[in-house]
Design an enzyme around this catalytic site. Sequence first.
Site, PDB file in Angstrom:
ATOM      1  N   LYS A   8     107.018  95.994   4.584  1.00  0.00           N
ATOM      2  CA  LYS A   8     107.337  96.157   3.149  1.00  0.00           C
ATOM      3  C   LYS A   8     108.852  96.113   2.989  1.00  0.00           C
ATOM      4  O   LYS A   8     109.601  96.363   3.941  1.00  0.00           O
ATOM      5  CB  LYS A   8     106.801  97.478   2.591  1.00  0.00           C
ATOM      6  CG  LYS A   8     107.287  98.765   3.290  1.00  0.00           C
ATOM      7  CD  LYS A   8     108.611  99.320   2.832  1.00  0.00           C
ATOM      8  CE  LYS A   8     108.992 100.610   3.548  1.00  0.00           C
ATOM      9  NZ  LYS A   8     110.409 100.997   3.416  1.00  0.00           N
ATOM     10  N   ASP A 131     105.343 106.622   3.780  1.00  0.00           N
ATOM     11  CA  ASP A 131     105.214 105.194   3.464  1.00  0.00           C
ATOM     12  C   ASP A 131     103.786 104.658   3.655  1.00  0.00           C
ATOM     13  O   ASP A 131     103.480 103.551   3.225  1.00  0.00           O
ATOM     14  CB  ASP A 131     106.121 104.354   4.391  1.00  0.00           C
ATOM     15  CG  ASP A 131     107.534 104.225   3.849  1.00  0.00           C
ATOM     16  OD1 ASP A 131     107.769 104.568   2.686  1.00  0.00           O
ATOM     17  OD2 ASP A 131     108.393 103.751   4.618  1.00  0.00           O
TER      18      ASP A 131
END
EC number: 2.7.1.148
Length: 268
Positions: A8, A131
């Site tokens: 990401k 995350d």
Amino acid sequence: MLKFANAKINIGLHVTERRADGYHNLETIFYPVKIYDAVEIQSAEELGMEIHGSELKADDDNLCLRAYRLLATDFDLPPVKIHLLKRIPIGAGLGGGSSDASATLQLLNDQFKLGLTDTQLETYAAQLGADCPFFIQNKATYAEDIGTKLSPIDLDLSAYYIVLLKPDLHISTAEAYKNVIPLTPQVDLRRAVQLPIQEWKLIIKNDFETGLFELYPQIAEIKRRFYELGAIYSSMTGSGSAVFAIFEQETDVSELNALGQVFLPMDL
Ligand SMILES: C[C@](O)(CO)[C@H](O)COP(=O)(O)OP(=O)(O)OC[C@H]1O[C@@H](n2ccc(N)nc2=O)[C@H](O)[C@@H]1O
Ligand SMILES: Nc1ncnc2c1ncn2[C@@H]1O[C@H](COP(=O)(O)OP(=O)(O)OP(=O)(O)O)[C@@H](O)[C@H]1O
């Protein structure tokens, strides 16, 4: 069963508050990028793990094994051997370990037909790292609280060319948070990303850059060079050290090879 676990980037990151539990509240946009690890699980006599392409150890701290153990507290899981092929660099702010953890939860859910919904998987993922939940749905998302309160947003960068550069620097997420000064955000990130990307440069920032650029001028240099090459937006991702750049078209960035490892987007 095998799953490719992507990285990401953070498009903007505001650290807004230091919390009593040692974590920080933040606001960020998570966006998936096409750099991948591969996670495979196979039935085995006993729980085990093998890692390829990295010095990372297959010890109890490994997020894949932690994901298995977490589900095994609630489900009667048979033993498995986990194979992990690492391609996403570590200490880069690309969430590689978090993605591996969520991929493991999804593989175990599918392989052993546990019937967990995405919402339930996100709750497990949040116990493995801030995350991790994003990677369950893995779509452009606005994140709040410690990064675990997620709201999908409408953002499609597939028409652009995204390049990443990871300098030879490993930044610990915990250290980066210790050195950041929480601020009240002046910009609403959800609105800012709806503006033309050419305007992002003036508005969207990652709060970790201030301190880390001072400590590691080579990261600031990468961002400067991406802009020189014509990027329309460039930023460090997460707590660093990787920097991403968004170009309007395919761009030759080979002259930046001396600054670190370049990652180009790829399709599987
Ligand atoms: C920098 C980001 O990548 C931005 O997306 C994330 O906030 C980091 O998330 P992560 O790597 O999944 O973090 P975790 O593994 O949960 O936590 C590692 C350490 O980072 C710090 N940490 C993490 C997330 C957060 N919102 N506040 C924090 O202060 C804590 O010291 C924690 O002990
Ligand atoms: N499967 C894994 N892959 C990578 N790191 C792992 C894994 N399991 C445990 N770790 C540990 O987690 C730490 C952070 O890994 P990760 O690659 O997610 O961090 P990062 O690149 O800084 O990303 P972010 O801060 O965005 O989560 C590493 O120092 C490593 O020791």
